[in-house]
Write an enzyme that holds these catalytic residues in place. Structure first.
Site, short mmCIF file in Angstrom:
data_model
loop_
_atom_site.label_atom_id
_atom_site.label_comp_id
_atom_site.label_asym_id
_atom_site.label_seq_id
_atom_site.Cartn_x
_atom_site.Cartn_y
_atom_site.Cartn_z
N SER A 1 25.57 95.20 20.99
CA SER A 1 26.77 94.19 20.59
C SER A 1 26.09 92.91 20.10
CB SER A 1 27.57 94.10 21.60
OG SER A 1 28.07 95.26 22.17
N LYS B 1 33.31 95.06 16.43
CA LYS B 1 32.78 95.11 18.12
C LYS B 1 33.28 94.02 18.77
CE LYS B 1 31.44 96.12 21.70
NZ LYS B 1 31.91 97.27 22.69
N LYS C 1 29.79 87.10 26.33
CA LYS C 1 28.96 87.08 25.33
C LYS C 1 29.74 87.63 23.91
CE LYS C 1 26.72 90.49 24.08
NZ LYS C 1 26.11 91.84 23.79
P1 NAD Z 1 21.90 96.49 30.18
O1 NAD Z 1 21.53 95.17 30.59
O2 NAD Z 1 22.04 97.70 31.27
O3 NAD Z 1 20.50 97.10 29.29
C1 NAD Z 1 19.85 96.17 28.41
C2 NAD Z 1 18.14 96.75 28.59
O4 NAD Z 1 17.47 96.09 27.87
C3 NAD Z 1 17.79 96.56 30.02
O5 NAD Z 1 17.19 97.84 30.57
C4 NAD Z 1 16.58 95.66 29.79
O6 NAD Z 1 15.35 95.86 30.46
C5 NAD Z 1 16.16 95.87 28.43
N1 NAD Z 1 15.52 94.77 27.70
C6 NAD Z 1 15.60 93.43 27.78
N2 NAD Z 1 14.79 92.68 26.97
C7 NAD Z 1 14.23 93.90 26.39
C8 NAD Z 1 13.06 93.76 25.47
N3 NAD Z 1 12.51 92.72 24.89
N4 NAD Z 1 12.58 95.16 24.97
C9 NAD Z 1 13.13 96.10 25.32
N5 NAD Z 1 14.00 96.22 26.18
C10 NAD Z 1 14.59 95.14 26.74
O7 NAD Z 1 23.18 96.47 28.96
P2 NAD Z 1 23.95 97.69 28.44
O8 NAD Z 1 25.06 97.62 29.46
O9 NAD Z 1 23.09 98.79 28.46
O10 NAD Z 1 24.48 96.94 27.25
C11 NAD Z 1 23.32 97.01 26.09
C12 NAD Z 1 24.12 96.56 24.75
O11 NAD Z 1 25.46 97.33 24.78
C13 NAD Z 1 24.65 95.34 25.05
O12 NAD Z 1 24.91 94.22 23.64
C14 NAD Z 1 26.06 95.24 25.50
O13 NAD Z 1 27.01 94.39 25.15
C15 NAD Z 1 26.39 96.76 24.70
N6 NAD Z 1 27.51 97.44 25.41
C16 NAD Z 1 27.75 97.85 26.76
C17 NAD Z 1 28.46 98.51 27.13
C18 NAD Z 1 28.84 99.13 28.69
O14 NAD Z 1 29.72 99.57 28.80
N7 NAD Z 1 27.53 98.84 29.47
C19 NAD Z 1 29.52 99.22 26.45
C20 NAD Z 1 29.74 98.74 25.08
C21 NAD Z 1 28.61 98.14 24.52
#
Ligand code: NAD
Length: 289
Positions: free
Chosen positions: A94, A168, A237
């Site tokens: 996102s 989104k 965010k």
């Molecule tokens: P999360 O924090 O669980 O996962 C993010 C991952 O990115 C982590 O495992 C972290 O270690 C990794 N990361 C951080 N820096 C990195 C780098 N430089 N290189 C590679 N990996 C790196 O977050 P999430 O819940 O999986 O969300 C991911 C995205 O999806 C976000 O933008 C969030 O807003 C969006 N989103 C989440 C949900 C939800 O329900 N969790 C739903 C829709 C959208």
């Protein structure tokens, strides 16, 4: 030959999404700095790369599922981001729509295409492959990645690059605002003597219903599990992306700004890892007084 897909960001969402692509038959090479996330991909049958270059090298499609635009930009600017001309980057994070547009223009100079494909639906739908995917990009570029996205959910084309990220963020501004006011309404009803389950069953057959009344309250709040898998800070965010967008295009959003301020206060008061459904616990502490 089986197509190689690089998957960068194997967290709550990227973990189950990458595992689905493995099951669909793609050669998935994933990278995440978190060791347990890499191990989970390896356990699901994918290849856990030790570094970014190990995932990206030679991949025709590079999926990003990262926390925000800062991390997306840092990843793309990293020396290990060795995307070859002709590769397509799919930013499913996102991210911020204006920054996505700028990044797409920058990558185009390297012969690399960027499309945006953020998702809604949370961890359970990431697991079941039933995400709502909103895409932005040229139709021909979206055609190229459509077979991959089809394993993750149902995609709707929102417009030019950045459009998926815009819609989104706007969706989550709606979601967060109605979750907060739903919490306010149910706490007031409870104090009056109403049963929360009774209230929800009535709301869900009336005009007050929403994803908050139909899903979040019954699934995560009433049982007290608060385990939606979507962090409160990630929600904040997204709200800020949406209110920032309204400011950038010059439309009024006083309610959105007010809601984002309240969520920001909750983020300060609650644990850094709090689930977004824990917003109700901040309210229960009666922050107004
Ligand atoms: P999360 O924090 O669980 O996962 C993010 C991952 O990115 C982590 O495992 C972290 O270690 C990794 N990361 C951080 N820096 C990195 C780098 N430089 N290189 C590679 N990996 C790196 O977050 P999430 O819940 O999986 O969300 C991911 C995205 O999806 C976000 O933008 C969030 O807003 C969006 N989103 C989440 C949900 C939800 O329900 N969790 C739903 C829709 C959208």
């Amino acid at each position: 030959m089986t197509e190689t897909v690089a998957f960068v960001g194997l967290g709550n969402m990227g973990g189950p999404m990458s595992a689905r692509l493995v099951r669909a038959g793609y050669q998935v090479r994933g990278f995440d700095p978190a060791e347990p996330a890499r191990q989970a991909l390896a356990g699901a049958g994918g290849t856990a790369a030790p570094d970014l270059a190990g995932a990206v090298r030679g991949a025709s499609v590079i999926v990003l599922m990262l926390p925000n635009s800062d991390v997306v930009e840092a990843t793309v600017h990293d020396g290990g981001f060795v995307a070859e001309p002709g590769a397509t980057v799919v930013d499913m994070s996102s991210s911020e729509p204006m920054r996505t547009r700028a990044l797409a223009a920058e990558l185009a100079e390297r012969g690399v295409t960027l499309v945006d494909a953020p998702v809604s639906g949370g961890v359970s739908r990431a697991r079941s492959g039933e995400l709502t995917i909103m895409t932005g990009g040229e139709p021909a570029d979206l055609d190229r990645v459509a077979p991959i996205l089809a394993h993750l959910g149902t995609a709707t084309r929102a417009g030019a690059v950045g459009s998926g990220h815009a819609v989104k963020a706007l969706n989550n501004l709606l979601s967060a605002t109605h979750l907060l006011v739903t919490c306010e309404a149910i706490l007031a009803g409870e104090r009056f003597g109403l049963d929360p389950e009774t209230m929800l069953s009535i709301f869900n057959r009336s005009s007050g219903r929403s994803g908050s009344t139909e899903n979040k309250w019954p699934t995560f709040i009433l049982p007290g599990s608060y385990d939606s898998g979507f962090g409160l800070r990630l929600m904040l965010k997204d709200m800020r992306i949406a209110t920032g967008l309204a400011d950038q295009v010059g439309t009024p959003d006083p309610l959105g700004h007010a809601a984002a301020e309240l969520w920001a206060r909750a983020a300060e008061a609650l644990d850094a890892t709090a689930d977004h459904t824990e917003i109700v616990n901040w309210l229960r502490k009666d922050p107004a007084r």
